[in-house]
Each structure stands twice: as C-alpha cells, then as structure tokens.
Design an enzyme around this catalytic site. Structure first.
Site, PDB file in Angstrom:
ATOM      1  N   ASN A  76       4.255  -8.559  -0.816  1.00  0.00           N
ATOM      2  CA  ASN A  76       3.800  -9.937  -1.008  1.00  0.00           C
ATOM      3  C   ASN A  76       3.059 -10.080  -2.678  1.00  0.00           C
ATOM      4  O   ASN A  76       2.207 -11.400  -2.518  1.00  0.00           O
ATOM      5  CB  ASN A  76       2.879 -10.720   0.034  1.00  0.00           C
ATOM      6  CG  ASN A  76       1.732  -9.954   0.228  1.00  0.00           C
ATOM      7  OD1 ASN A  76       1.326  -9.068  -0.417  1.00  0.00           O
ATOM      8  ND2 ASN A  76       1.070 -10.351   1.116  1.00  0.00           N
ATOM      9  N   GLU A  90     -14.745  -4.919  -4.473  1.00  0.00           N
ATOM     10  CA  GLU A  90     -13.495  -4.570  -4.787  1.00  0.00           C
ATOM     11  C   GLU A  90     -13.351  -4.111  -6.327  1.00  0.00           C
ATOM     12  O   GLU A  90     -12.998  -3.328  -7.077  1.00  0.00           O
ATOM     13  CB  GLU A  90     -12.378  -5.583  -4.431  1.00  0.00           C
ATOM     14  CG  GLU A  90     -12.157  -5.335  -2.853  1.00  0.00           C
ATOM     15  CD  GLU A  90     -11.191  -6.497  -2.546  1.00  0.00           C
ATOM     16  OE1 GLU A  90     -10.776  -6.687  -1.082  1.00  0.00           O
ATOM     17  OE2 GLU A  90     -10.889  -7.573  -3.341  1.00  0.00           O
ATOM     18  N   LYS A 107       0.761  -6.299  -6.846  1.00  0.00           N
ATOM     19  CA  LYS A 107       1.045  -4.930  -6.541  1.00  0.00           C
ATOM     20  C   LYS A 107       2.489  -4.163  -7.034  1.00  0.00           C
ATOM     21  O   LYS A 107       3.228  -5.049  -7.794  1.00  0.00           O
ATOM     22  CB  LYS A 107       1.210  -5.271  -5.096  1.00  0.00           C
ATOM     23  CG  LYS A 107       0.055  -5.867  -4.309  1.00  0.00           C
ATOM     24  CD  LYS A 107       0.122  -6.021  -2.612  1.00  0.00           C
ATOM     25  CE  LYS A 107      -0.844  -6.750  -2.110  1.00  0.00           C
ATOM     26  NZ  LYS A 107      -0.574  -7.139  -0.749  1.00  0.00           N
ATOM     27  N   PHE A 141       0.544  -2.013  10.949  1.00  0.00           N
ATOM     28  CA  PHE A 141       1.074  -1.931   9.614  1.00  0.00           C
ATOM     29  C   PHE A 141       0.225  -1.043   8.427  1.00  0.00           C
ATOM     30  O   PHE A 141       0.646  -0.865   7.109  1.00  0.00           O
ATOM     31  CB  PHE A 141       1.022  -3.395   8.943  1.00  0.00           C
ATOM     32  CG  PHE A 141       0.017  -3.887   8.791  1.00  0.00           C
ATOM     33  CD1 PHE A 141      -0.911  -3.893   7.725  1.00  0.00           C
ATOM     34  CD2 PHE A 141      -0.525  -5.032   9.557  1.00  0.00           C
ATOM     35  CE1 PHE A 141      -2.127  -4.522   7.391  1.00  0.00           C
ATOM     36  CE2 PHE A 141      -1.445  -5.660   9.540  1.00  0.00           C
ATOM     37  CZ  PHE A 141      -2.715  -5.478   8.580  1.00  0.00           C
ATOM     38  N   HIS A 161      -2.543  -9.200  -4.407  1.00  0.00           N
ATOM     39  CA  HIS A 161      -3.946  -9.009  -3.608  1.00  0.00           C
ATOM     40  C   HIS A 161      -4.967  -9.787  -4.192  1.00  0.00           C
ATOM     41  O   HIS A 161      -5.040  -9.859  -5.465  1.00  0.00           O
ATOM     42  CB  HIS A 161      -4.489  -7.643  -3.543  1.00  0.00           C
ATOM     43  CG  HIS A 161      -5.838  -7.606  -2.987  1.00  0.00           C
ATOM     44  ND1 HIS A 161      -6.084  -7.496  -1.473  1.00  0.00           N
ATOM     45  CD2 HIS A 161      -6.848  -7.691  -3.521  1.00  0.00           C
ATOM     46  CE1 HIS A 161      -7.289  -7.544  -1.423  1.00  0.00           C
ATOM     47  NE2 HIS A 161      -7.991  -7.482  -2.486  1.00  0.00           N
ATOM     48  N   TYR A 183      -8.058  -0.733   1.329  1.00  0.00           N
ATOM     49  CA  TYR A 183      -7.630  -1.205   2.582  1.00  0.00           C
ATOM     50  C   TYR A 183      -8.237  -0.897   3.765  1.00  0.00           C
ATOM     51  O   TYR A 183      -7.834  -0.842   5.104  1.00  0.00           O
ATOM     52  CB  TYR A 183      -6.028  -1.217   2.598  1.00  0.00           C
ATOM     53  CG  TYR A 183      -5.402  -2.002   2.054  1.00  0.00           C
ATOM     54  CD1 TYR A 183      -5.549  -3.686   1.947  1.00  0.00           C
ATOM     55  CD2 TYR A 183      -4.381  -1.656   1.007  1.00  0.00           C
ATOM     56  CE1 TYR A 183      -4.624  -4.375   1.244  1.00  0.00           C
ATOM     57  CE2 TYR A 183      -3.453  -2.726   0.331  1.00  0.00           C
ATOM     58  CZ  TYR A 183      -3.826  -3.917   0.508  1.00  0.00           C
ATOM     59  OH  TYR A 183      -3.171  -4.918  -0.534  1.00  0.00           O
TER      60      TYR A 183
HETATM   61  P1  IDP Z   1      -4.181 -10.960   2.329  1.00  0.00           P
HETATM   62  O1  IDP Z   1      -3.619  -9.880   1.280  1.00  0.00           O
HETATM   63  O2  IDP Z   1      -3.302 -12.279   2.403  1.00  0.00           O
HETATM   64  O3  IDP Z   1      -5.779 -10.885   2.488  1.00  0.00           O
HETATM   65  P2  IDP Z   1      -4.457  -9.031   4.572  1.00  0.00           P
HETATM   66  O4  IDP Z   1      -4.492  -9.674   6.216  1.00  0.00           O
HETATM   67  O5  IDP Z   1      -5.612  -8.810   4.231  1.00  0.00           O
HETATM   68  O6  IDP Z   1      -3.746 -10.434   3.786  1.00  0.00           O
HETATM   69  O7  IDP Z   1      -3.755  -8.106   4.696  1.00  0.00           O
HETATM   70  C1  IDP Z   1      -3.386  -7.051   3.285  1.00  0.00           C
HETATM   71  C2  IDP Z   1      -2.165  -7.004   3.294  1.00  0.00           C
HETATM   72  O8  IDP Z   1      -1.530  -6.178   4.289  1.00  0.00           O
HETATM   73  C3  IDP Z   1      -1.272  -7.906   2.888  1.00  0.00           C
HETATM   74  O9  IDP Z   1      -1.204  -8.674   1.859  1.00  0.00           O
HETATM   75  C4  IDP Z   1       0.053  -7.494   3.333  1.00  0.00           C
HETATM   76  O10 IDP Z   1       0.522  -6.649   2.193  1.00  0.00           O
HETATM   77  C5  IDP Z   1      -0.209  -6.386   4.533  1.00  0.00           C
HETATM   78  N1  IDP Z   1      -0.165  -6.988   5.750  1.00  0.00           N
HETATM   79  C6  IDP Z   1      -0.770  -7.768   6.334  1.00  0.00           C
HETATM   80  N2  IDP Z   1      -0.304  -8.104   7.524  1.00  0.00           N
HETATM   81  C7  IDP Z   1       0.810  -7.481   7.744  1.00  0.00           C
HETATM   82  C8  IDP Z   1       1.649  -7.350   8.828  1.00  0.00           C
HETATM   83  O11 IDP Z   1       1.776  -7.819   9.970  1.00  0.00           O
HETATM   84  N3  IDP Z   1       2.955  -6.498   8.527  1.00  0.00           N
HETATM   85  C9  IDP Z   1       3.087  -5.894   7.441  1.00  0.00           C
HETATM   86  N4  IDP Z   1       2.224  -5.827   6.318  1.00  0.00           N
HETATM   87  C10 IDP Z   1       1.107  -6.826   6.277  1.00  0.00           C
HETATM   88 MG    MG Z   2      -6.941  -9.400   2.783  1.00  0.00          MG
END
Ligand code: IDP
Ligand code: MG
Length: 152
Positions: free
Chosen positions: A112, A126, A9, A57, A115, A49
C-alpha cells in the site's frame, strides 16, 4: 510543530511513485526535514513492525519491506501525524477513497505504498528508529526574496 515518519515502501520506489507521493505532502504545506533511501535489514523491519509480530501477515510484511529500497522521510507541520494519515488513507487500497494516496494508487492491503506514524508518541519512536538526530534538518519557510518576487 509536530513531526511524523513517512516511508515510501519498496513498491512505491519500484512503481516510480515517489514524486507523486512527495508532491501531495508538499502541496498540503508540510515541510520535509529528513530523507534517505534505505534498504531496511531484517532487524530494522522487525523493530519497525514489532506491534504486528505474531499476526498472520507479519512474515510476509517483513519480507516485503526488506525486499528493496525504502525512502524514509520526516515531515513537519501543524498536526502532521493526523494530516499525513488522512492524506494516505485507510490501510487497504480497496477501502481507501479516491483522493488519498492509497485510494488513487494502491489496490493491495500489504503493498500500500506508504507508511505513516499513527500517533505523536509513535512518531517520536519511529523517527528515532530510522534517523540519527543530525540527519534532521530544521528550516523556516523562505520569504519572497528567494522566489524573485521581491528584489529579483
Ligand atoms: P497502516 O500502515 O495503515 O498503519 P497497519 O494495520 O499498522 O496499517 O499495518 C501495517 C502494514 O501491514 C500495512 O500498511 C500493510 O502493509 C500491512 N498489513 C496490514 N494488514 C494486513 C493484512 O491483513 N494483510 C496483509 N498485509 C497487511
Ligand atoms: Mg500502522
């Protein structure tokens, strides 16, 4: 052989962590079969997404992923989907254990770094979203002649 989509990212690009992330995937034995630097537009971000639309979020996430360049990649290997998810660790950098990419480099939930597809079905969808078929380069591991270990 299974394939999975991996995105570094915009935070990974800005923080100069692409090499460190790619190194871990290579060291595990996975094969890179596609890569390109993309500035995702809003439409691509929303499609990627879509499952999170309506969550608190969501808007911030779309803003983040469209804010700069993303390195989009396809990696291949045995159980690649599961293996890459294990290498990146849980979503929240605070929860992610040391030794995982997020555990070692991320402190944020949203920012983070990486992805990765969460199932073989999602991976197919995807990969199709981010890549045209001709952008995928299938290859076999080289033999020792390529390393110079055999004939020079
Ligand atoms: P993942 O990337 O570990 O699969 P997902 O739950 O699919 O996590 O969420 C997609 C992305 O959305 C996450 O990687 C992160 O960047 C963001 N995200 C997920 N949960 C939160 C949150 O509670 N607050 C802010 N951003 C979030
Ligand atoms: Mg995910």
């Amino acid at each position: 052989m299974q394939r999975t989509l991996v995105l570094c990212k915009p935070d990974a690009v800005h923080r100069r962590l692409l090499g460190a992330i790619i190194q871990r995937l290579e060291q595990k034995g996975l094969r890179l079969v596609a890569a390109k630097l993309v500035r995702a537009d809003r439409q691509l971000a929303e499609r990627h997404y879509a499952v999170h639309r309506g969550k608190p979020f969501y808007e911030s996430l779309v803003q983040f992923i469209t804010s700069g360049p993303t390195l989009a990649m396809v990696w291949e290997g045995r159980a690649a989907v599961q293996v890459v998810r294990a290498l990146i660790g849980p979503t929240d950098g605070v929860q992610a254990p040391p030794g995982t990419i997020r555990g070692d480099f991320a402190l944020s939930v949203q920012n983070n770094l990486v992805h990765a597809s969460d199932s073989p079905q999602t991976a197919e969808e995807e990969i199709t979203l981010w890549f045209d078929p001709e952008e995928l380069v299938a290859w076999e591991p080289c033999d020792e002649r390529w390393t110079g270990a055999a004939a020079g």
